[in-house]
Scaffold this motif. Structure first.
Motif, PDB file in Angstrom:
ATOM      1  N   GLU A  73       0.831  -1.205   0.000  1.00 31.63           N
ATOM      2  CA  GLU A  73       0.000   0.000   0.000  1.00 31.63           C
ATOM      3  C   GLU A  73       0.865   1.255   0.000  1.00 31.63           C
ATOM      4  O   GLU A  73       0.573   2.224  -0.714  1.00 31.63           O
ATOM      5  CB  GLU A  73      -0.922  -0.016   1.212  1.00 31.63           C
ATOM      6  N   VAL A  74       1.933   1.247   0.789  1.00 36.38           N
ATOM      7  CA  VAL A  74       2.855   2.387   0.820  1.00 36.38           C
ATOM      8  C   VAL A  74       3.562   2.519  -0.523  1.00 36.38           C
ATOM      9  O   VAL A  74       3.741   3.621  -1.050  1.00 36.38           O
ATOM     10  CB  VAL A  74       3.870   2.221   1.970  1.00 36.38           C
ATOM     11  N   PHE A  75       3.959   1.397  -1.089  1.00 38.32           N
ATOM     12  CA  PHE A  75       4.633   1.368  -2.381  1.00 38.32           C
ATOM     13  C   PHE A  75       3.774   2.056  -3.450  1.00 38.32           C
ATOM     14  O   PHE A  75       4.266   2.910  -4.204  1.00 38.32           O
ATOM     15  CB  PHE A  75       4.893  -0.094  -2.753  1.00 38.32           C
ATOM     16  N   GLU A  76       2.497   1.691  -3.527  1.00 38.16           N
ATOM     17  CA  GLU A  76       1.601   2.298  -4.515  1.00 38.16           C
ATOM     18  C   GLU A  76       1.493   3.804  -4.293  1.00 38.16           C
ATOM     19  O   GLU A  76       1.526   4.587  -5.255  1.00 38.16           O
ATOM     20  CB  GLU A  76       0.221   1.657  -4.424  1.00 38.16           C
ATOM     21  N   MET A  77       1.353   4.210  -3.043  1.00 42.83           N
ATOM     22  CA  MET A  77       1.199   5.630  -2.724  1.00 42.83           C
ATOM     23  C   MET A  77       2.449   6.418  -3.118  1.00 42.83           C
ATOM     24  O   MET A  77       2.362   7.457  -3.794  1.00 42.83           O
ATOM     25  CB  MET A  77       0.938   5.794  -1.228  1.00 42.83           C
ATOM     26  N   VAL A  78       3.618   5.919  -2.735  1.00 40.13           N
ATOM     27  CA  VAL A  78       4.861   6.648  -2.970  1.00 40.13           C
ATOM     28  C   VAL A  78       5.190   6.707  -4.458  1.00 40.13           C
ATOM     29  O   VAL A  78       5.543   7.766  -4.991  1.00 40.13           O
ATOM     30  CB  VAL A  78       6.017   6.005  -2.181  1.00 40.13           C
ATOM     31  N   GLY A  80       3.168   6.470  -6.966  1.00 34.85           N
ATOM     32  CA  GLY A  80       2.218   7.351  -7.634  1.00 34.85           C
ATOM     33  C   GLY A  80       2.608   8.810  -7.477  1.00 34.85           C
ATOM     34  O   GLY A  80       2.537   9.602  -8.426  1.00 34.85           O
ATOM     35  N   HIS A  81       3.037   9.181  -6.268  1.00 34.95           N
ATOM     36  CA  HIS A  81       3.478  10.557  -6.008  1.00 34.95           C
ATOM     37  C   HIS A  81       4.718  10.895  -6.832  1.00 34.95           C
ATOM     38  O   HIS A  81       4.782  11.954  -7.481  1.00 34.95           O
ATOM     39  CB  HIS A  81       3.772  10.729  -4.518  1.00 34.95           C
ATOM     40  N   LEU A  82       5.718  10.014  -6.817  1.00 34.60           N
ATOM     41  CA  LEU A  82       6.958  10.274  -7.560  1.00 34.60           C
ATOM     42  C   LEU A  82       6.677  10.397  -9.053  1.00 34.60           C
ATOM     43  O   LEU A  82       7.234  11.274  -9.730  1.00 34.60           O
ATOM     44  CB  LEU A  82       7.963   9.146  -7.313  1.00 34.60           C
ATOM     45  N   ASN A  83       5.817   9.527  -9.566  1.00 34.47           N
ATOM     46  CA  ASN A  83       5.491   9.560 -10.988  1.00 34.47           C
ATOM     47  C   ASN A  83       4.866  10.892 -11.370  1.00 34.47           C
ATOM     48  O   ASN A  83       5.246  11.521 -12.374  1.00 34.47           O
ATOM     49  CB  ASN A  83       4.553   8.400 -11.315  1.00 34.47           C
ATOM     50  N   THR A  84       3.930  11.350 -10.551  1.00 37.73           N
ATOM     51  CA  THR A  84       3.267  12.622 -10.828  1.00 37.73           C
ATOM     52  C   THR A  84       4.263  13.775 -10.796  1.00 37.73           C
ATOM     53  O   THR A  84       4.200  14.689 -11.639  1.00 37.73           O
ATOM     54  CB  THR A  84       2.145  12.874  -9.806  1.00 37.73           C
ATOM     55  N   GLN A  85       5.183  13.761  -9.843  1.00 38.91           N
ATOM     56  CA  GLN A  85       6.180  14.825  -9.745  1.00 38.91           C
ATOM     57  C   GLN A  85       7.087  14.856 -10.977  1.00 38.91           C
ATOM     58  O   GLN A  85       7.408  15.937 -11.495  1.00 38.91           O
ATOM     59  CB  GLN A  85       7.024  14.635  -8.480  1.00 38.91           C
ATOM     60  N   LEU A  86       7.513  13.698 -11.450  1.00 35.08           N
ATOM     61  CA  LEU A  86       8.378  13.655 -12.636  1.00 35.08           C
ATOM     62  C   LEU A  86       7.617  14.100 -13.885  1.00 35.08           C
ATOM     63  O   LEU A  86       8.161  14.835 -14.726  1.00 35.08           O
ATOM     64  CB  LEU A  86       8.931  12.244 -12.833  1.00 35.08           C
ATOM     65  N   VAL A  87       6.367  13.678 -14.011  1.00 36.58           N
ATOM     66  CA  VAL A  87       5.553  14.110 -15.155  1.00 36.58           C
ATOM     67  C   VAL A  87       5.380  15.620 -15.144  1.00 36.58           C
ATOM     68  O   VAL A  87       5.527  16.295 -16.180  1.00 36.58           O
ATOM     69  CB  VAL A  87       4.190  13.391 -15.148  1.00 36.58           C
ATOM     70  N   ALA A  88       5.091  16.181 -13.970  1.00 36.44           N
ATOM     71  CA  ALA A  88       4.930  17.633 -13.865  1.00 36.44           C
ATOM     72  C   ALA A  88       6.230  18.349 -14.205  1.00 36.44           C
ATOM     73  O   ALA A  88       6.221  19.397 -14.876  1.00 36.44           O
ATOM     74  CB  ALA A  88       4.466  18.007 -12.450  1.00 36.44           C
ATOM     75  N   GLY A  89       7.360  17.793 -13.759  1.00 34.39           N
ATOM     76  CA  GLY A  89       8.645  18.392 -14.069  1.00 34.39           C
ATOM     77  C   GLY A  89       8.915  18.413 -15.563  1.00 34.39           C
ATOM     78  O   GLY A  89       9.414  19.420 -16.108  1.00 34.39           O
ATOM     79  N   LEU A  90       8.602  17.331 -16.243  1.00 38.13           N
ATOM     80  CA  LEU A  90       8.806  17.287 -17.692  1.00 38.13           C
ATOM     81  C   LEU A  90       7.841  18.221 -18.417  1.00 38.13           C
ATOM     82  O   LEU A  90       8.221  18.900 -19.385  1.00 38.13           O
ATOM     83  CB  LEU A  90       8.622  15.856 -18.197  1.00 38.13           C
ATOM     84  N   GLN A  91       6.598  18.297 -17.954  1.00 38.17           N
ATOM     85  CA  GLN A  91       5.650  19.205 -18.593  1.00 38.17           C
ATOM     86  C   GLN A  91       6.082  20.657 -18.426  1.00 38.17           C
ATOM     87  O   GLN A  91       5.874  21.488 -19.322  1.00 38.17           O
ATOM     88  CB  GLN A  91       4.250  18.967 -18.021  1.00 38.17           C
ATOM     89  N   SER A  92       6.726  20.968 -17.313  1.00 44.63           N
ATOM     90  CA  SER A  92       7.248  22.319 -17.099  1.00 44.63           C
ATOM     91  C   SER A  92       8.356  22.645 -18.102  1.00 44.63           C
ATOM     92  O   SER A  92       8.635  23.816 -18.366  1.00 44.63           O
ATOM     93  CB  SER A  92       7.795  22.463 -15.677  1.00 44.63           C
TER      94      SER A  92
END
Length: 277
Positions: A73-78, A80-92
């Protein structure tokens, strides 16, 4: 050229340079898939929650995470957060990035391993309740549909684990995830980490192994790899066995880490070395 780039999850790895470099490749029209890890962030979160991270050793000497239900459960949460941060960084940076877990579209699919063989105090045992899996299939149609649409996939575990016909998210190694994707796409694989490559003497950066082109050189490489690096070499071999023409292990913290790796920095392993074994 299609390139699969794996950015590690170690504390000493700063992804900023890699993201900027990935954006440059994207702007030049290269087909790029980014894969990320995050085991350090998982451990940090487990500790904040009062859960002790657990690692086990297999009979072959490989050390890996034991992923029980709470850890998963922690693995999925973490992740997911890291993936979103990297996607946002690339979109920037102007990149049309799309985040994917291995469960999405069954990007990464294979059987769940609920029981694993481990060695404890010199004794071989069976541990049950694990949430891990082995990648058997990569949904290349999904990846190519994104790449052909000028999107950049950002992929990571968990994978879609088949548990007696039911699909559940399960843990899988991020290096081996990148290797499976590179093999499926016949792509060059760049494994970015917190050292400059594989060293003959793990304590001496001056002993960098630059190229591995023969079976003898591969055997020397395997003998030199220790700890976390042995897992990367295992992933490298899986990529080369599966069709990737070249694998590079290189420094994630260089100013332009991917460009440097493609142009010769790091340790370069070629398919010919595997063919000689």
């Amino acid at each position: 050229m299609t390139v699969v780039i794996k950015v590690g999850g170690a504390r000493a790895v700063d992804p900023a340079g890699a993201l900027s470099d990935v954006a440059s490749l994207y702007e030049d029209g290269e087909d790029v898939v980014l894969v990320h890890g995050g085991s350090t962030a998982v451990d940090d979160t487990l500790e904040r929650l009062g859960i002790e991270p657990e690692y086990v050793e297999t009979p072959s000497g490989v050390v890996g995470r034991f992923t029980d239900e709470a850890t998963m459960e922690v693995f999925e949460m973490v992740f997911g957060h890291l993936n979103t941060q990297l996607v946002a960084g690339l979109q920037s940076l102007g990149v049309d990035a799309v985040g994917l877990s291995g469960v999405d579209g069954k990007l990464l699919h294979g059987p769940r391993k609920s029981a694993v063989r481990v060695v404890e105090d010199g004794t071989k045992k069976i541990r049950r309740g694990d949430h891990s899996g082995t990648i058997k299939e990569v949904n290349t149609d999904l990846l190519w549909s994104l790449l052909d649409g000028n999107y950049l996939p950002v992929a990571a575990p968990p994978m879609a684990g088949d548990d007696d016909g039911e699909i559940i998210p399960v843990n899988t190694d991020a290096d081996r995830t990148a290797a499976a994707i590179a093999a499926a796409l016949d792509a060059k694989l760049v494994l970015l980490t917190d050292v400059a490559g594989v060293y003959e003497d793990p304590d001496d950066p001056e002993t960098l192994i630059e190229t591995v082109e023969t079976g003898e050189e591969w055997q020397a490489l395997e003998a030199a790899a220790e700890g976390f690096m042995s897992r990367k070499i295992m992933a490298a071999r899986e990529a080369l066995d599966g069709g990737a023409p070249e694998v590079v292990v290189a420094d994630a913290n260089a100013d332009t880490p991917v460009t440097d790796a493609v142009n010769g920095d790091g340790t370069h392993m070629f398919q010919e070395a595997i063919e000689e074994l």
